[in-house]
Scaffold this motif. Structure first.
Motif, PDB file in Angstrom:
ATOM      1  N   PHE A  70       0.852  -1.254   0.101  1.00 40.57           N
ATOM      2  CA  PHE A  70      -0.175   0.126   0.012  1.00 40.57           C
ATOM      3  C   PHE A  70       0.818   1.262   0.040  1.00 40.57           C
ATOM      4  O   PHE A  70       1.707   1.409   0.834  1.00 40.57           O
ATOM      5  N   GLU A  71       0.759   2.185  -0.963  1.00 40.44           N
ATOM      6  CA  GLU A  71       1.325   3.242  -1.040  1.00 40.44           C
ATOM      7  C   GLU A  71       0.829   4.628  -1.115  1.00 40.44           C
ATOM      8  O   GLU A  71      -0.516   4.391  -1.258  1.00 40.44           O
ATOM      9  N   GLY A  72       1.331   5.753  -0.668  1.00 36.96           N
ATOM     10  CA  GLY A  72       0.634   7.039  -0.754  1.00 36.96           C
ATOM     11  C   GLY A  72      -0.651   7.078   0.192  1.00 36.96           C
ATOM     12  O   GLY A  72      -0.511   6.566   1.366  1.00 36.96           O
ATOM     13  N   GLN A  73      -1.385   7.775  -0.557  1.00 39.40           N
ATOM     14  CA  GLN A  73      -2.859   8.046   0.225  1.00 39.40           C
ATOM     15  C   GLN A  73      -3.394   6.593   0.742  1.00 39.40           C
ATOM     16  O   GLN A  73      -3.933   6.586   1.778  1.00 39.40           O
ATOM     17  N   LEU A  74      -3.178   5.598   0.014  1.00 39.58           N
ATOM     18  CA  LEU A  74      -3.758   4.494   0.342  1.00 39.58           C
ATOM     19  C   LEU A  74      -3.518   3.954   1.802  1.00 39.58           C
ATOM     20  O   LEU A  74      -4.126   3.381   2.623  1.00 39.58           O
ATOM     21  N   GLN A  78     -15.817 -12.294  -7.380  1.00 39.18           N
ATOM     22  CA  GLN A  78     -16.490 -11.347  -7.799  1.00 39.18           C
ATOM     23  C   GLN A  78     -16.018 -10.029  -7.098  1.00 39.18           C
ATOM     24  O   GLN A  78     -16.792  -8.902  -7.546  1.00 39.18           O
ATOM     25  N   LEU A  79     -15.242 -10.151  -6.034  1.00 40.21           N
ATOM     26  CA  LEU A  79     -15.160  -8.690  -5.300  1.00 40.21           C
ATOM     27  C   LEU A  79     -13.992  -8.049  -6.099  1.00 40.21           C
ATOM     28  O   LEU A  79     -12.784  -8.472  -6.460  1.00 40.21           O
ATOM     29  N   LEU A  80     -14.178  -6.769  -6.220  1.00 42.95           N
ATOM     30  CA  LEU A  80     -13.322  -5.680  -6.767  1.00 42.95           C
ATOM     31  C   LEU A  80     -12.561  -5.016  -5.574  1.00 42.95           C
ATOM     32  O   LEU A  80     -13.352  -4.699  -4.554  1.00 42.95           O
ATOM     33  N   PHE A  81     -11.347  -4.572  -5.618  1.00 38.25           N
ATOM     34  CA  PHE A  81     -10.695  -3.934  -4.556  1.00 38.25           C
ATOM     35  C   PHE A  81     -10.466  -2.476  -5.014  1.00 38.25           C
ATOM     36  O   PHE A  81      -9.967  -2.140  -5.737  1.00 38.25           O
ATOM     37  N   CYS A  82     -10.870  -1.345  -4.197  1.00 36.96           N
ATOM     38  CA  CYS A  82     -10.571  -0.053  -4.564  1.00 36.96           C
ATOM     39  C   CYS A  82      -9.266   0.144  -4.539  1.00 36.96           C
ATOM     40  O   CYS A  82      -8.575  -0.176  -3.409  1.00 36.96           O
ATOM     41  N   ASP A  83      -8.640   0.660  -5.563  1.00 33.21           N
ATOM     42  CA  ASP A  83      -7.044   1.030  -5.432  1.00 33.21           C
ATOM     43  C   ASP A  83      -6.731   2.186  -4.661  1.00 33.21           C
ATOM     44  O   ASP A  83      -5.521   2.533  -4.204  1.00 33.21           O
ATOM     45  N   GLU A  84      -7.873   2.799  -4.203  1.00 34.44           N
ATOM     46  CA  GLU A  84      -7.743   4.212  -3.406  1.00 34.44           C
ATOM     47  C   GLU A  84      -8.056   3.977  -1.658  1.00 34.44           C
ATOM     48  O   GLU A  84      -7.580   4.602  -0.668  1.00 34.44           O
ATOM     49  N   CYS A  85      -8.946   3.050  -1.344  1.00 31.86           N
ATOM     50  CA  CYS A  85      -9.184   2.665   0.091  1.00 31.86           C
ATOM     51  C   CYS A  85      -9.174   1.260   0.268  1.00 31.86           C
ATOM     52  O   CYS A  85      -9.155   0.779   1.352  1.00 31.86           O
ATOM     53  N   ASP A  86      -9.056   0.201  -0.553  1.00 29.44           N
ATOM     54  CA  ASP A  86      -8.826  -1.240  -0.274  1.00 29.44           C
ATOM     55  C   ASP A  86     -10.228  -1.648  -0.100  1.00 29.44           C
ATOM     56  O   ASP A  86     -10.206  -2.886   0.459  1.00 29.44           O
ATOM     57  N   VAL A 126      -6.496   3.554   4.733  1.00 31.91           N
ATOM     58  CA  VAL A 126      -6.729   2.155   5.508  1.00 31.91           C
ATOM     59  C   VAL A 126      -6.727   2.124   6.986  1.00 31.91           C
ATOM     60  O   VAL A 126      -7.197   1.251   7.753  1.00 31.91           O
ATOM     61  N   LYS A 127      -6.133   3.128   7.578  1.00 36.25           N
ATOM     62  CA  LYS A 127      -6.057   3.495   9.060  1.00 36.25           C
ATOM     63  C   LYS A 127      -7.239   4.159   9.515  1.00 36.25           C
ATOM     64  O   LYS A 127      -7.322   4.180  10.626  1.00 36.25           O
ATOM     65  N   GLN A 128      -8.209   4.691   8.586  1.00 39.91           N
ATOM     66  CA  GLN A 128      -9.210   5.504   8.944  1.00 39.91           C
ATOM     67  C   GLN A 128     -10.687   4.924   8.994  1.00 39.91           C
ATOM     68  O   GLN A 128     -11.404   5.587   9.153  1.00 39.91           O
ATOM     69  N   TYR A 129     -10.788   3.675   8.650  1.00 38.61           N
ATOM     70  CA  TYR A 129     -11.760   2.761   8.792  1.00 38.61           C
ATOM     71  C   TYR A 129     -11.641   1.426   9.229  1.00 38.61           C
ATOM     72  O   TYR A 129     -10.400   1.174   9.328  1.00 38.61           O
TER      73      TYR A 129
END
Length: 140
Positions: free
Chosen positions: A73-77, A105-113, A81-84
């Motif tokens: 996990f880099e940058g903003q990601l 069928q699960l997609l993972f968001c590249d900005e929040c996981d 992930v520490k905020q939820y």
């Protein structure tokens, strides 16, 4: 990205690092955070891959912990992930319906996981998108 565990990886897919801990540890009991990184075996005071202090993120369901950089996990990601109530790859469920059924069928968001079933999204997504994917919560 989509769940990399099933070989349908896209750029930015979450790597499958939580299936087997290099440290060989069992997951802590529900709700109890592990003080040891499931990937490098370090702790908040030392990431054993970088020799630097790094705050770990812990799965809200199983308690397994890891350094964001160990999870790639880099940058903003890494901060998001520490905020939820973050879930590790093994515990990941759909943020809309709450189940982990049909995890292929699960997609993972590249900005929040966060995870989302392609069929729970509105409009639903028929096939995994090429490259990175951002959820409706992060597009705001």
């Amino acid at each position: 990205g989509i769940n990399a565990e099933y070989g349908d990886s896209t750029a930015g897919a979450t790597p499958d690092v939580s299936i087997k801990s290099e440290a060989g540890q069992d997951a802590p009991s529900k709700g109890k955070k592990s003080g040891v990184c499931d990937v490098c075996n370090g702790d908040n005071s030392k990431n054993k891959n970088t020799d630097l202090a790094e705050e770990m993120v812990s799965c809200v369901d199983c308690g397994r912990s890891a350094h964001p950089s160990c999870l790639q996990f880099e940058g903003q990601l890494a901060e998001t992930v520490k905020q939820y109530n973050w879930q590790c790859l093994e515990c990941k469920s759909c943020s809309i319906c709450g189940t982990s059924d049909n995890d292929d069928q699960l997609l993972f968001c590249d900005e929040c996981d966060r995870g989302f079933h392609m069929y729970c999204l509105k409009p639903k997504i028929e096939r995994p998108p090429e490259g990175s994917w951002v959820c409706h919560m992060c597009k705001k």
